[in-house]
Design an enzyme around this catalytic site. Structure first.
Site, short mmCIF file in Angstrom:
data_model
loop_
_atom_site.label_atom_id
_atom_site.label_comp_id
_atom_site.label_asym_id
_atom_site.label_seq_id
_atom_site.Cartn_x
_atom_site.Cartn_y
_atom_site.Cartn_z
CG ASP A 1 -1.71 1.30 1.45
OD1 ASP A 1 -2.48 1.48 0.38
OD2 ASP A 1 -1.65 1.70 2.66
CG ASP B 1 -2.44 7.58 0.64
OD1 ASP B 1 -1.38 8.27 0.49
OD2 ASP B 1 -3.23 7.46 0.07
#
Length: 332
Positions: free
Chosen positions: A80, A82
């Site tokens: 991922d 963020d």
């Protein structure tokens, strides 16, 4: 039974004094014996810190040993962006995500900033509500992302403003992220970034704070612009927190090209991130690392995180542990 490994095996750091942990034995010798029985000394030194939680240390040890034996040509990273490659907070201040960087920018209309804040206050608690199932959350996430994207289109954002907005934002890569990505590039390890954020913002962050290496592939919500450079929409279907597994299927050709890389290091900060590797075939070992960023939320969320991820890092704003794992796997 979860094991909270104490700092240097001698007592806990304050940030890890969580009453939800199931370890209740007081004897340091008992704890040391248990750890040594399940992990070799090198892994113990690497992961022997109080902010690191593992429910099954023996399973982590097994995966690391098998991955190391397979060699670097078998590795790939799925991560991922963020609050995983980027920080959740810095110096006591909340950092921005790729989307909130736009939503908080003074260069954007006031109505857009206000509406975005209202959407966040409504939907963010649902995203991390541990009493709801992923299936129950998905309709809310689709609603949130749809409204956020529609509002952004109405702003007629110009592509020329993006670089400045990102530079002025509070997006911060984790300490050591540049070195982690450089290490992957130098060792020809593919890195796929799956994000529910914005592709162009991720690209700018990497270029400004690290480097957009050729071994990095970004799969996110990509903006579309007209000939005058104004944003007119997004490409394809919405990628939100809980449908990244569908993104794997859409990019199956990417994984087909690296099909011999059957050992995956997966990193995320949300429970739904564990699904990023679903659909990838012939996985030998998947070592998952979860960033539990909010210390004050750790008590209520830790049990779910340790059930989901092999390794849980509590309130750690660095890439030290992933980098150490890389170094261990590639050591002779």
């Amino acid at each position: 039974m979860a094991v909270l490994i104490p700092f240097l095996l001698y007592g806990y750091l304050p940030c890890a004094r969580l009453h939800v942990l199931k370890w209740r034995k007081g004897s340091k010798s008992v704890l040391r014996n248990r750890i040594q029985a399940t992990m070799d000394s090198e892994i113990e030194r690497m992961l022997g810190h109080s902010h690191i939680v593992m429910k099954k240390p023996s399973e982590v040890s097994r995966k690391l040993a098998e991955m190391k034996q397979s060699g670097k040509a078998s590795f790939q990273v799925v991560t991922d962006f963020d609050m995983t490659l980027t920080k959740f907070n810095e110096n006591g201040q909340r950092c921005s995500s790729t989307l909130s960087a736009l939503q908080m920018s003074d260069r954007m209309p006031e109505w857009y900033r206000k509406t975005s804040h209202e959407l966040f206050d409504h939907f963010h608690p649902i995203e991390f509500d541990h009493t709801m199932t992923i299936a129950e959350k998905i309709p809310f996430m689709i609603d949130w992302w749809s409204q956020a994207h529609d509002n952004l289109v109405k702003c007629k954002l110009n592509i020329a403003d993006l670089e400045t907005i990102v530079r002025e934002s509070r997006i911060r890569l984790r300490d050591g992220c540049d070195e982690f990505l450089r290490f992957a590039q130098e060792n020809s390890i593919p890195v796929m970034i799956f994000s529910a954020g914005v592709t162009q913002v991720i690209d700018h962050v990497l270029r400004q704070q690290a480097h957009l290496w050729p071994n990095i592939k970004v799969v996110s919500n990509a903006m579309q612009f007209d000939e005058q450079g104004h944003m007119i929409g997004f490409e394809g279907d919405i990628i939100h927190t809980f449908n990244k597994n569908e993104g794997v299927l859409e990019h199956s050709s990417y994984f087909k090209n690296i099909a011999d890389r059957h050992n995956i290091i997966l990193m995320g900060d949300a429970i739904g991130d564990i699904r990023m590797a679903e659909g990838v075939h012939n996985i030998a070992n998947l070592l998952s690392i979860g960033f539990l960023n909010e210390r004050e939320k750790a008590t209520e969320r830790l049990a779910q995180y340790e059930d989901t991820f092999d390794i849980v890092l509590i309130d750690d704003m660095s890439m030290t542990v992933p980098q150490q794992i890389f170094s261990y796997l590639l050591s002779c």
